[in-house]
Write an enzyme that holds these catalytic residues in place. Structure first.
Site, PDB file in Angstrom:
ATOM      1  N   SER A   1       0.824  -1.200   0.000  1.00 31.73           N
ATOM      2  CA  SER A   1       0.000   0.000   0.000  1.00 31.73           C
ATOM      3  C   SER A   1       0.869   1.266   0.000  1.00 31.73           C
ATOM      4  CB  SER A   1      -0.969  -0.041   1.185  1.00 31.73           C
ATOM      5  OG  SER A   1      -2.003   0.903   1.046  1.00 31.73           O
TER       6      SER A   1
ATOM      7  N   ASP B   1      -9.660  -4.807  -4.730  1.00 29.64           N
ATOM      8  CA  ASP B   1      -9.130  -3.780  -3.825  1.00 29.64           C
ATOM      9  C   ASP B   1      -9.998  -2.524  -3.890  1.00 29.64           C
ATOM     10  OD1 ASP B   1      -7.554  -1.892  -2.418  1.00 29.64           O
ATOM     11  OD2 ASP B   1      -5.709  -2.900  -3.027  1.00 29.64           O
TER      12      ASP B   1
ATOM     13  N   HIS C   1      -7.836  -5.558  -0.406  1.00 28.14           N
ATOM     14  CA  HIS C   1      -6.618  -4.813  -0.068  1.00 28.14           C
ATOM     15  C   HIS C   1      -5.816  -5.589   0.975  1.00 28.14           C
ATOM     16  CE1 HIS C   1      -4.210  -1.188  -0.125  1.00 28.14           C
ATOM     17  NE2 HIS C   1      -4.268  -1.080   1.190  1.00 28.14           N
TER      18      HIS C   1
END
Length: 213
Positions: A114, A162, A194
């Protein structure tokens, strides 16, 4: 001691270490998060020393956690400015550990998740000496003003479901890397949101093991 230089780490199974793996967590987390990946990959990477630095700033949208840069203003221009401002602090953390282990960038592997992918890709592209390779899970690429490194192989892994960082960001990153002829691969994982799952870990380990410096 500077708190930035205190973080979880796990020594290589084989000594001395021949590679340094730098794990870069997502926003609002800390280094204790991604160090949890190590038990799943260390047997396949026995000569790797693992470090998982904490984000260089306190997370500014909750009373706990760390961040590599603020996301209160998510405009590309602002994020670019924050990366320019903060990147040297991460670079210093890596350089200190490299010196301690008698390793260099060519022995260093970056793995981000991320926001950790965002700063990891940025850091990779601005290096004057290429890293061994870089893996980015569920992230995005923020282009630097100038690319110094076009040779580090990059592996992008992203869940198709995601809803935090769209899988489209993987395609955007791939388009950008292709434009500059930077070696890379992209892997869209079905039924994944995610997060990192076993499929992604396997892809990352295979990529690292088959990368030739």
């Amino acid at each position: 001691m500077n708190k930035n230089f205190e973080y979880p780490e796990i020594a290589s199974l084989e000594q001395p270490a021949k590679k340094l793996v730098v794990l870069l967590h997502g926003v609002g987390s800390d280094g204790h998060d991604l160090i949890g990946l190590v038990p799943y990959i260390k047997d396949d990477l026995p000569d790797c020393h693992f470090i998982s630095p904490h984000g260089i700033e306190p997370y500014d949208m909750a009373p706990y956690g760390r961040q590599w840069f603020s996301l209160q203003d998510r405009s590309p221009d602002n994020i670019s400015k924050l990366l320019v401002k903060n990147i040297s602090k991460l670079d210093d953390i890596i350089k200190q550990k490299q010196e301690e282990l008698n390793l260099t960038n060519k022995d260093t592997i970056i793995i981000g998740f991320s926001q950790g992918t965002m700063i990891g890709l940025y850091l990779t592209l601005i290096q004057k000496e290429p890293f061994y390779c870089t893996v980015g899970f569920s992230g995005a690429l923020i282009p630097p003003a100038e690319i110094n490194n076009k040779t580090t192989p990059i592996c992008l892994i992203h869940g198709e479901l995601d809803d935090v960082v769209s899988v489209n960001e993987m395609y955007n990153a791939s388009h950008y890397l292709s434009k500059y002829h930077i070696p890379h691969s992209g892997h869209k994982l079905t039924r994944l949101s995610h997060s990192i799952d076993g499929r992604g870990i396997e892809i990352a380990v295979n990529f690292i093991c088959h990368t030739v410096a």
